[in-house]
Design a protein around this motif. Structure first.
Motif, PDB file in Angstrom:
ATOM      1  N   LEU A  12       3.211 -60.386 -22.285  1.00 35.83           N
ATOM      2  CA  LEU A  12       4.419 -59.645 -21.936  1.00 35.83           C
ATOM      3  C   LEU A  12       5.662 -60.498 -22.139  1.00 35.83           C
ATOM      4  CD1 LEU A  12       3.275 -57.754 -18.712  1.00 35.83           C
ATOM      5  CD2 LEU A  12       3.890 -56.734 -20.910  1.00 35.83           C
ATOM      6  N   ARG A  13       5.574 -61.773 -21.772  1.00 36.33           N
ATOM      7  CA  ARG A  13       6.745 -62.650 -21.886  1.00 36.33           C
ATOM      8  C   ARG A  13       7.145 -62.906 -23.328  1.00 36.33           C
ATOM      9  NH1 ARG A  13       4.518 -66.069 -17.156  1.00 36.33           N
ATOM     10  NH2 ARG A  13       5.627 -65.123 -15.444  1.00 36.33           N
ATOM     11  N   ILE A  14       6.194 -62.849 -24.249  1.00 36.02           N
ATOM     12  CA  ILE A  14       6.558 -63.071 -25.651  1.00 36.02           C
ATOM     13  C   ILE A  14       6.847 -61.756 -26.368  1.00 36.02           C
ATOM     14  CG2 ILE A  14       5.374 -65.277 -25.836  1.00 36.02           C
ATOM     15  CD1 ILE A  14       3.158 -63.838 -27.389  1.00 36.02           C
ATOM     16  N   GLY A  15       6.856 -60.652 -25.613  1.00 32.88           N
ATOM     17  CA  GLY A  15       7.286 -59.385 -26.185  1.00 32.88           C
ATOM     18  C   GLY A  15       6.185 -58.415 -26.551  1.00 32.88           C
ATOM     19  N   ASN A  16       4.932 -58.768 -26.334  1.00 29.07           N
ATOM     20  CA  ASN A  16       3.827 -57.874 -26.658  1.00 29.07           C
ATOM     21  C   ASN A  16       3.649 -56.883 -25.503  1.00 29.07           C
ATOM     22  OD1 ASN A  16       1.419 -56.595 -27.171  1.00 29.07           O
ATOM     23  ND2 ASN A  16       0.331 -58.461 -27.732  1.00 29.07           N
TER      24      ASN A  16
END
Length: 173
Positions: A12-16
């Protein structure tokens, strides 16, 4: 095989957002029944509320307000939705274009780093590993090497963000 919670937060933190999309698809009908029963919301408004709540959750993870996955995610999200309803937050307020664009650029630049650099930065910033643990996971001889590798990788990402948009290949230096 289910994804470990720490890995979910990292993704989630890397945008997935795959986890959130899957959660929405699995839970939207149940959520709509809950919203109808508790708040007399029609299904289309309930689905919009769930979408907005999931986006709020994503933003909280991305900016560091959530550092651990809640034990009962469904109850946590329902509570967030309840707060949105109580606060009369308007539905579907997208991120400002500048912020959405910045996040997409940063994710693209992160993906240009070597796999090892991505792993080092993920271990340190998103999983919160100390240098000794990160060194062990990455096969470095000691914590000092892990600290140096993190510094090198962060410098590469900073250079990409500041203007050098050439993909970086190869192993960690």
């Amino acid at each position: 095989m289910p994804t470990p919670l720490a890995e979910t937060l990292t993704q989630l933190r890397i945008g997935n957002q795959k986890f959130l999309i899957d959660f929405y698809q699995r839970s939207r009908h149940l959520f709509a029944r809950w919203a109808q029963r508790k708040h007399q919301l029609p299904p289309d408004k309930a689905h919009g509320l769930l979408q907005d709540t999931l986006l709020d959750f994503y933003d909280h993870v991305a900016d560091g307000r959530i550092t651990r996955m809640p034990e009962d995610l469904r109850a946590y999200l329902y509570g967030m939705a309840q707060e949105r309803i109580a606060a009369h937050v308007p539905a579907h307020q997208p991120l400002p274009a500048a912020e959405a664009s910045r996040r997409q650029r940063l994710l693209a630049q992160f993906n240009q780093l070597s796999t090892d650099c991505q792993q080092v930065l993920t271990y340190f910033y998103f999983r919160g590993y100390h240098f000794e643990k990160m060194g062990g996971k990455m096969g470095f001889p000691n914590a000092t090497v892990a600290r140096r590798q993190k510094s090198v990788c962060l410098r590469k990402l900073y250079d990409l963000v500041r203007g050098g948009y050439e993909p970086i290949t190869g192993e960690v230096v």
